[in-house]
Design a protein around this motif. Sequence first.
Motif, PDB file in Angstrom:
ATOM      1  N   SER A 177       0.826  -1.208   0.000  1.00  0.00           N
ATOM      2  CA  SER A 177       0.000   0.000   0.000  1.00  0.00           C
ATOM      3  C   SER A 177       0.858   1.255   0.000  1.00  0.00           C
ATOM      4  O   SER A 177       0.559   2.232  -0.713  1.00  0.00           O
ATOM      5  CB  SER A 177      -0.927   0.006   1.213  1.00  0.00           C
ATOM      6  N   LYS A 202       0.442   3.865  -2.910  1.00  0.00           N
ATOM      7  CA  LYS A 202      -0.338   5.053  -2.555  1.00  0.00           C
ATOM      8  C   LYS A 202       0.488   6.155  -1.912  1.00  0.00           C
ATOM      9  O   LYS A 202      -0.030   7.232  -1.636  1.00  0.00           O
ATOM     10  CB  LYS A 202      -1.471   4.656  -1.602  1.00  0.00           C
ATOM     11  N   ALA A 247     -12.226   5.282   1.542  1.00  0.00           N
ATOM     12  CA  ALA A 247     -11.165   4.874   0.618  1.00  0.00           C
ATOM     13  C   ALA A 247     -10.887   3.383   0.729  1.00  0.00           C
ATOM     14  O   ALA A 247     -10.634   2.711  -0.284  1.00  0.00           O
ATOM     15  CB  ALA A 247      -9.894   5.672   0.897  1.00  0.00           C
ATOM     16  N   ASP A 265     -13.726   1.527  -1.019  1.00  0.00           N
ATOM     17  CA  ASP A 265     -13.599   1.712  -2.458  1.00  0.00           C
ATOM     18  C   ASP A 265     -12.483   0.856  -3.029  1.00  0.00           C
ATOM     19  O   ASP A 265     -12.625   0.235  -4.098  1.00  0.00           O
ATOM     20  CB  ASP A 265     -13.334   3.182  -2.790  1.00  0.00           C
ATOM     21  N   ASP A 266     -11.347   0.810  -2.327  1.00  0.00           N
ATOM     22  CA  ASP A 266     -10.210   0.032  -2.797  1.00  0.00           C
ATOM     23  C   ASP A 266     -10.557  -1.458  -2.853  1.00  0.00           C
ATOM     24  O   ASP A 266     -10.244  -2.134  -3.834  1.00  0.00           O
ATOM     25  CB  ASP A 266      -9.013   0.251  -1.877  1.00  0.00           C
ATOM     26  N   ARG A 267     -11.210  -1.969  -1.815  1.00  0.00           N
ATOM     27  CA  ARG A 267     -11.564  -3.388  -1.803  1.00  0.00           C
ATOM     28  C   ARG A 267     -12.551  -3.727  -2.916  1.00  0.00           C
ATOM     29  O   ARG A 267     -12.485  -4.788  -3.525  1.00  0.00           O
ATOM     30  CB  ARG A 267     -12.168  -3.787  -0.451  1.00  0.00           C
ATOM     31  N   VAL A 306     -12.751  -2.417  -5.848  1.00  0.00           N
ATOM     32  CA  VAL A 306     -12.121  -2.391  -7.171  1.00  0.00           C
ATOM     33  C   VAL A 306     -11.802  -3.800  -7.652  1.00  0.00           C
ATOM     34  O   VAL A 306     -11.974  -4.134  -8.832  1.00  0.00           O
ATOM     35  CB  VAL A 306     -10.840  -1.524  -7.141  1.00  0.00           C
ATOM     36  N   ARG A 310      -5.645  -7.658  -1.240  1.00  0.00           N
ATOM     37  CA  ARG A 310      -5.050  -8.086  -2.504  1.00  0.00           C
ATOM     38  C   ARG A 310      -3.961  -9.127  -2.220  1.00  0.00           C
ATOM     39  O   ARG A 310      -3.158  -8.954  -1.310  1.00  0.00           O
ATOM     40  CB  ARG A 310      -4.409  -6.905  -3.223  1.00  0.00           C
TER      41      ARG A 310
END
Length: 281
Positions: free
Chosen positions: A36, A40, A178, A181-183, A185, A206
């Motif tokens: 991460s 990011k 966030a 939202d990331d999960r 994707v 991930r």
Amino acid sequence: MTWHITSDVSAFAENAGPFLRSSPVRHTVLLTVTASLLSKGPHAYGESDPILGWWADDRTQEVSGALLQTPPYPLTLTEVPPAAVPEAAAALSPHRPTAVNMLVGDIPAFTAAWTARNGGTAHAGRQSRLFELAELTPPDPLPPGAARVAGPADRALLIDWFRSFNEYIGEEPPNLAALVDDRMVYGGIALWEVDGTPVSTAAYTRPEAGMARIQYVWTPPEHRRQGFAGAATTAATRNALDAGATDVVLFTDLANPTSNALYPRLGYRPIEDRAVVEFSR
């Protein structure tokens, strides 16, 4: 042997990365957090710079231990050679972390070295157990309902549920919007629903070095004791395997007998026990 401490994520990944990937199950947190930070930026978890380090042989540069902190979260220390434990306390003294997550067996040596150098007192915090999937064993029978992958229409509900999860375990919620939202994707959140109503959820990270971690297993109080958490965890685990994970892991709170009994029934086996030690200044 020496601890190398830095806030340079790329340097940490280059030097400690092979060591972390050599045991992805035991190094689950450091692997996913490093990924991460690389994708990011160093402040993905907060405004403060991360604290990163590796224990290496001065001559061969072989790494046999690592540590990582993204404030305000506790610093996490991998399993390390015995000599590295008190040396970690010395190397970290200038940074003064207020909490360290480490193997239960390393606590006495680290605590003694830390308090001797810095004074103050040490207090035992949350204890956890790391589990690794051996063979997925779904509940039999499954509870009513079916699994599905969460989508954008579930966003508000999941932010609320993830916040409730963090409050339940006593952690500061991160940027939950966030995170959700990331999960979503990569389809990383499973929902168990009954008659179109979501009743439980479980997510997975991930895959990194073939490892994915189940997290955010949450069932609202009004839907508990009906087997929904086991069903949601089974769905998330299967999704992680389908996404390419060869190792699936999760942590439990040792103070929670329900979860510690559930996951072995689903095919998870215990690997190691860890605890957070909090230090006064």
